[in-house]
Design a protein around this motif. Structure first.
Motif, mmCIF file in Angstrom:
data_model
loop_
_atom_site.group_PDB
_atom_site.id
_atom_site.type_symbol
_atom_site.label_atom_id
_atom_site.label_comp_id
_atom_site.label_asym_id
_atom_site.label_seq_id
_atom_site.Cartn_x
_atom_site.Cartn_y
_atom_site.Cartn_z
ATOM 1 N N PHE A 213 -1.881 15.476 -1.748
ATOM 2 C CA PHE A 213 -2.640 13.927 -0.358
ATOM 3 C C PHE A 213 -3.449 14.867 0.073
ATOM 4 O O PHE A 213 -4.570 13.844 -0.128
ATOM 5 N N SER A 214 -3.586 15.772 0.780
ATOM 6 C CA SER A 214 -4.126 16.077 1.834
ATOM 7 C C SER A 214 -5.278 17.011 1.094
ATOM 8 O O SER A 214 -6.060 17.193 2.519
ATOM 9 N N SER B 132 -11.813 10.979 5.815
ATOM 10 C CA SER B 132 -11.859 12.711 5.314
ATOM 11 C C SER B 132 -10.213 13.445 5.242
ATOM 12 O O SER B 132 -8.942 12.849 5.191
ATOM 13 N N LEU B 133 -10.593 14.842 4.803
ATOM 14 C CA LEU B 133 -9.097 15.112 4.316
ATOM 15 C C LEU B 133 -7.663 15.433 5.446
ATOM 16 O O LEU B 133 -6.732 14.934 5.139
ATOM 17 N N ASN C 7 -0.118 12.801 6.905
ATOM 18 C CA ASN C 7 -0.568 13.594 5.347
ATOM 19 C C ASN C 7 1.216 13.650 5.156
ATOM 20 O O ASN C 7 1.524 14.697 3.736
ATOM 21 N N GLY C 8 1.343 13.724 6.307
ATOM 22 C CA GLY C 8 3.123 13.889 5.595
ATOM 23 C C GLY C 8 3.738 13.087 5.541
ATOM 24 O O GLY C 8 5.214 13.436 4.754
ATOM 25 N N ARG D 222 -11.851 13.847 -4.618
ATOM 26 C CA ARG D 222 -12.010 15.203 -4.264
ATOM 27 C C ARG D 222 -13.635 15.692 -4.004
ATOM 28 O O ARG D 222 -13.571 15.785 -2.423
ATOM 29 N N ARG D 223 -14.416 14.068 -3.458
ATOM 30 C CA ARG D 223 -16.255 14.401 -3.126
ATOM 31 C C ARG D 223 -15.718 13.389 -2.165
ATOM 32 O O ARG D 223 -15.864 12.052 -2.457
ATOM 33 N N LEU D 224 -16.146 13.676 -1.064
ATOM 34 C CA LEU D 224 -16.933 12.224 0.659
ATOM 35 C C LEU D 224 -18.198 11.748 -0.924
ATOM 36 O O LEU D 224 -19.516 11.774 -1.076
ATOM 37 N N GLY D 225 -17.996 10.013 -0.624
ATOM 38 C CA GLY D 225 -18.977 9.093 -1.258
ATOM 39 C C GLY D 225 -18.596 7.852 -0.378
ATOM 40 O O GLY D 225 -17.238 7.890 -0.263
#
Length: 122
Positions: A29-30, A52-53, A74-75, A100-103
């Protein structure tokens, strides 16, 4: 493979608040940028927010900036959308998505939840 399940939608009066949650399966997930989109009847799916991640950088559509807040844990493999000062025009099916790509373009997102309805009455 990532599976996403939204919860927290419903009916609320204008000016009210709702918090959407999106629980993700898997251990990666993170490593995904998470986004929220919405689609009203007869309209195209539109970007609402992304994060963001690590969760330090949120992005918002102009229409929700200052009213909605995106966050992630994320936990817990969960992303949230806190929606305040809701308006009737926020009525839509809301979807969480992972990429996996910011947009902001929904075509960049690889995995989608089934969607959850948010209805704001005037």
């Amino acid at each position: 493979q990532v599976q996403l399940v939204e919860s927290g939608g419903g009916l609320v009066q204008a000016g009210g608040s709702l918090r959407l949650s999106c629980a993700a399966s898997g251990r990666t997930f993170s490593s995904y940028v998470m986004g929220w989109f919405r689609q009203a009847p007869g309209k195209e799916r539109e970007f609402v927010a992304a994060i963001s991640l690590g969760g330090s950088r949120p992005y918002y559509a102009d229409s929700v900036n200052g009213r909605f807040t995106i966050s992630r844990d994320n936990g817990k493999n969960t992303v949230y959308l806190q929606m305040n000062r809701l308006r009737p025009e926020d009525t839509a099916a809301y979807y969480c998505a992972a990429t996996r790509r910011l947009g902001l373009n929904p075509n960049l997102y690889d995995y989608w939840g089934q969607g959850i309805q948010v209805t704001v009455s005037s």
